[in-house]
Each structure stands twice: as structure tokens, then as C-alpha cells.
Design an enzyme around this catalytic site. Structure first.
Site, mmCIF file in Angstrom:
data_model
loop_
_atom_site.group_PDB
_atom_site.id
_atom_site.type_symbol
_atom_site.label_atom_id
_atom_site.label_comp_id
_atom_site.label_asym_id
_atom_site.label_seq_id
_atom_site.Cartn_x
_atom_site.Cartn_y
_atom_site.Cartn_z
ATOM 1 N N ARG A 115 0.839 -1.142 -0.002
ATOM 2 C CA ARG A 115 -0.177 -0.036 -0.092
ATOM 3 C C ARG A 115 0.978 1.350 0.111
ATOM 4 N NH1 ARG A 115 -2.349 4.157 -0.393
ATOM 5 N NH2 ARG A 115 -4.231 4.946 0.533
ATOM 6 N N HIS A 118 1.949 7.107 1.935
ATOM 7 C CA HIS A 118 0.778 8.096 1.618
ATOM 8 C C HIS A 118 0.531 8.763 3.031
ATOM 9 C CE1 HIS A 118 -1.265 4.553 3.230
ATOM 10 N NE2 HIS A 118 -2.481 5.688 3.939
ATOM 11 N N HIS A 120 -3.047 11.202 5.125
ATOM 12 C CA HIS A 120 -4.421 11.682 5.014
ATOM 13 C C HIS A 120 -4.854 12.544 6.067
ATOM 14 C CE1 HIS A 120 -4.601 8.013 6.964
ATOM 15 N NE2 HIS A 120 -4.058 7.194 6.035
ATOM 16 N N GLU A 124 -5.720 6.915 11.378
ATOM 17 C CA GLU A 124 -5.950 5.777 11.029
ATOM 18 C C GLU A 124 -5.682 4.640 12.146
ATOM 19 O OE1 GLU A 124 -4.083 4.610 7.247
ATOM 20 O OE2 GLU A 124 -3.567 2.810 7.903
ATOM 21 N N HIS A 163 2.658 7.159 6.043
ATOM 22 C CA HIS A 163 3.127 5.736 6.528
ATOM 23 C C HIS A 163 3.041 4.858 5.263
ATOM 24 C CE1 HIS A 163 -1.204 6.816 6.829
ATOM 25 N NE2 HIS A 163 -1.460 5.684 6.489
ATOM 26 N N GLU A 186 -10.512 5.730 1.953
ATOM 27 C CA GLU A 186 -9.141 5.091 1.337
ATOM 28 C C GLU A 186 -8.715 5.346 -0.378
ATOM 29 O OE1 GLU A 186 -7.190 3.685 3.379
ATOM 30 O OE2 GLU A 186 -5.710 2.837 2.079
#
Ligand code: MN
Ligand code: MN
Length: 409
Positions: A115, A118, A120, A124, A163, A186
Site C-alpha cells: 500500500r 501516503h 491523509h 488511521e 506511512h 481510502e
């Protein structure tokens, strides 16, 4: 006059039946009131496979009343976005109106599947439900962290902390993420590749202090989830990132399974992870609940936050109670999501023949609950007896230790 007295007789008969213990409403509700099989027939159209999963919705108990927002959703029918390296699906408030505090994501990464790096807006929180993955994160004063997360473990990344996640051997992982914002997605995060591709090459050259040509092969489309190669051992990754020697004061992961249960009995157990035990997790508290067959997660409510539930194992029936009165019963299976607003009364019963397990996630720094039996056994018995018309000797037998879970009879 005759018509009126006939009507009165009918109403008296109905009222007499409605007054029964377990069927309190006027007019009465539930299959118990049906005078013949025709009342219960459901000629269709009907999808048996879906309909049969919801006996409590198909035939609610006579104690149910009123309406209220749907408190059931599921990852089982959430569309997957599949990439080479894994997939993800989500249930946000757009899909599940009641879920204002939490958006849920279910993700699978293959062995080596990444993944993308990124960040946000939302915090999370996650629980690993299968396999293992390696997480990397950097805090706001430049302290890096890398760790391997295994089944049952949690992680928490505060808002804005960059992360990555990567599935490990032998078969990658699957996990559930909760964002502390019902609207978070997501599918809409700040991606490393998007930013690099959308920055002028001369700016990139200046920023990294290297010729622009060295960055000429950056992907023009984001990677999001992609197949990578398995990382080396954790110690090598730790050594590679630890340039200053500074490490974050609190770990970003938590081994919930190795923490002592907050409640434990032959009926089941409750394990809590909140900022008391998992200090970095300042906006999310969680309680992993295991209920043995026949047992019940006792009647209770949470004063400080809504409860977002993810069902891991077994078969559950939950009724939520609100003022009005409103009472609604629903069925839950693995992969399903439940939601209970703050201070709304509820119980969760194991109606299957295997262990029931679900995790309740709360947008709050600490886990809090009020147990109904704890309240009533710490109130003067005469006062309780006058409310419920029960003998004080019966009240004396009620659990007075907030058991969390009660066994089946
Ligand atoms: Mn993330
Ligand atoms: Mn609860």
C-alpha cells in the site's frame, strides 16, 4: 351506541393481549400476534440466501417498536478495488448514513504487496485479521518507526503522519482500518507518486539536490496498491532508517492479544485497547469482545462515543434501544458492520453454536461503558424494586460486578 361498545370490547381484548410481558405495545407487534399462517407468508419476490441471514428483521421480536436509522452494513457486498498486489473495499458514511464518526476499510495485501507511501486528514486505526505486514511511519519531529504486525495486532497513525503497509510471507495479510471520520475514503488519500508526478522536474531537482534526470522514470499514474518484492528482515530496515538514533516515545502498534483481558469469565472475555494501554491512540478506543455460545454481551451503553462494530466470528443478534420508545433487533455475521449511537442501550447475543467475536471501535481517547445491571445493583434496592415490581431478594441475585458478558442459562 352499539357500534361504540362493540369497538370498546375489541380494544379491551387487544389491550389485554398487548399488556403481556414480552409484548408491551399498543397496537401489539410481532409474529406472536398473528392469528393464522397467512399473516406470516412472504410470497416474494425474495432472495432466500440474503433473507435467511436476517431472521430478526424478517420476524422481529414482539418487544421491537418504531424505526430508526439502519445499524447494519457489511464489507461482504462492498465493491472491491483490485490491483496487482491486493485489494480494498470500504464502507463510509456515504454508504452507511448512521456512521458519522468512523469510516471502515477492509484491505488485502499479497506477500510483497505494497500500500503506497501516503498520508491523509484522518487518523488511521487498524486490526490485523489474517497474516502479517510491515508498517512504516514518521512522526512530526522526524523520528521513524518500522514494525511487523501480526494477526490480532493493532496500529494507529495520527492524522498527517506519512506511512506505508506491505504484506509479508507466506501469504500477505488482510486487515480492517477505521478512520476517525465517517466521510474519510481510502480511495482519496495523499499519495507520494501523485505529488512527485505533479511537481515540475526543476523543482524536484532543487528539492532533492540531484539532477532532474535521476527522477525521469517516476510513475505518471499513482500506484496505490502494487506488487513489490518482500522486504528483508526487520532489523535491517530498522538500521536503514535509524539515522539519528531517535525513536518515537510510543509505539504505533499494539499487541492486543498479549494484553490482559479487562473482563474474563467462562462466558467470554473483553480486551480493551485505548490511550491508557496504547498511548499513541488518542482518538480511538477499542474493545475486542468474545462471547461463548449462548452467552450475551450484557445490556449497556457508552457515554463518550458511538460504537462502530466489526464482526469477526460467529452469529450475533443485537437490539438497540432509544427514547420514543424505539427498539430494533438485527442479525450480524462475519464481515458485517454494526453501529450504535452514543448512549443508546444495546446488548449483543451469541445466537450461533460457535464463539462470537466482534470488535467495537470508538472515536474517543478512552473506553467507557455503563452496565445496566451494575447501575441497578448500586442503587438502593427498595428504589429499584418500586420501579420494576420485583422482590429485593431477586435483585440481590443480579450480578453486581459489571460482568461484561453473561453465560447462557
Ligand atoms: Mn493510510
Ligand atoms: Mn457496546
Amino acid at each position: 351506541m352499539l357500534a361504540a361498545s362493540a369497538m370498546g370490547a375489541v380494544m379491551t381484548a387487544t389491550a389485554a393481549r398487548a399488556a403481556a410481558f414480552g409484548n408491551p405495545d399498543q397496537p401489539p407487534q410481532g409474529a406472536i400476534n398473528a392469528s393464522g399462517p397467512g399473516n406470516l407468508k412472504d410470497p416474494g419476490p425474495r432472495d432466500e440466501a440474503i433473507g435467511n441471514q436476517f431472521p430478526s428483521a424478517t420476524s422481529p421480536p414482539a418487544t421491537d417498536i418504531g424505526g430508526g436509522a439502519l445499524d447494519w452494513a457489511s464489507f461482504n457486498n462492498a465493491p472491491k478495488r483490485i490491483q496487482d498486489g491486493g485489494w480494498a473495499r470500504q464502507v463510509t458514511q456515504r454508504d452507511f448514513a448512521i456512521s458519522s464518526t468512523i469510516a471502515g476499510v477492509n484491505m488485502r495485501l499479497t506477500a510483497g504487496g505494497i500500500r503506497e507511501l501516503h498520508w491523509h486528514q484522518a487518523a488511521e486505526w487498524a486490526i490485523m485479521t489474517y497474516g502479517s505486514c510491515r508498517v512504516t511511519v514518521l512522526d512530526t519531529v522526524g523520528r521513524p518507526f518500522v514494525a511487523d504486525v501480526n494477526e490480532g495486532d493493532l496500529w494507529y497513525f495520527p492524522p498527517g503522519y506519512p506511512h506505508s503497509l506491505q504484506g509479508l510471507g507466506p501469504d500477505g495479510c488482510e486487515f480492517v482500518i477505521c478512520f476517525d471520520d465517517g466521510g474519510a475514503s481510502e480511495f482519496n488519500t495523499l499519495l507520494l507518486t501523485d505529488w512527485i508526478a505533479h511537481t515540475p522536474p526543476d523543482v524536484l531537482a532543487k528539492n532533492f539536490g540531484v539532477p532532474a534526470e535521476t527522477l525521469a522514470k517516476v510513475p505518471l499514474h499513482d500506484l496505490w496498491i502494487f506488487q513489490g518484492t518482500l522486504p528483508g528482515d526487520l532489523a535491517s530496515d530498522r538500521a536503514a532508517i535509524s539515522k539519528s538514533g531517535h525513536v518515537p516515545p510510543h509505539p504505533f502498534i499494539f499487541k492486543l492479544g498479549s494484553w490482559a483481558p479487562a473482563k474474563q469469565s467462562k462466558a467470554g472475555e473483553i480486551r480493551v485497547a485505548d490511550s491508557n494501554s496504547f498511548p499513541i491512540s488518542t482518538t480511538i478506543a477499542a474493545a475486542l469482545v468474545t462471547v461463548r455460545p449462548g452467552g450475551i454481551r450484557e445490556m449497556h451503553w457508552h457515554p463518550n462515543a458511538d460504537e462502530w462494530q466489526y464482526y469477526l466470528k460467529g452469529k450475533a443478534r443485537m437490539t438497540v434501544f432509544n427514547a420514543g420508545p424505539n427498539a430494533r433487533t438485527m442479525d450480524f455475521h462475519p464481515g458485517d458492520i454494526g453501529y450504535v449511537k452514543r448512549n443508546i442501550g444495546h446488548y449483543v447475543e451469541n445466537v450461533g453454536d460457535t464463539d462470537l467475536q466482534f470488535i467495537g471501535v470508538f472515536r474517543a481517547p478512552r473506553y467507557e461503558e455503563i452496565s445496566l445491571s451494575d447501575w441497578l445493583t448500586h442503587t438502593p434496592p427498595a428504589l429499584v424494586a418500586q420501579h420494576l415490581h420485583v422482590d429485593e431478594s431477586a435483585i440481590a441475585k443480579w450480578p453486581d460486578n459489571a460482568p461484561g458478558i453473561m453465560p447462557g442459562s
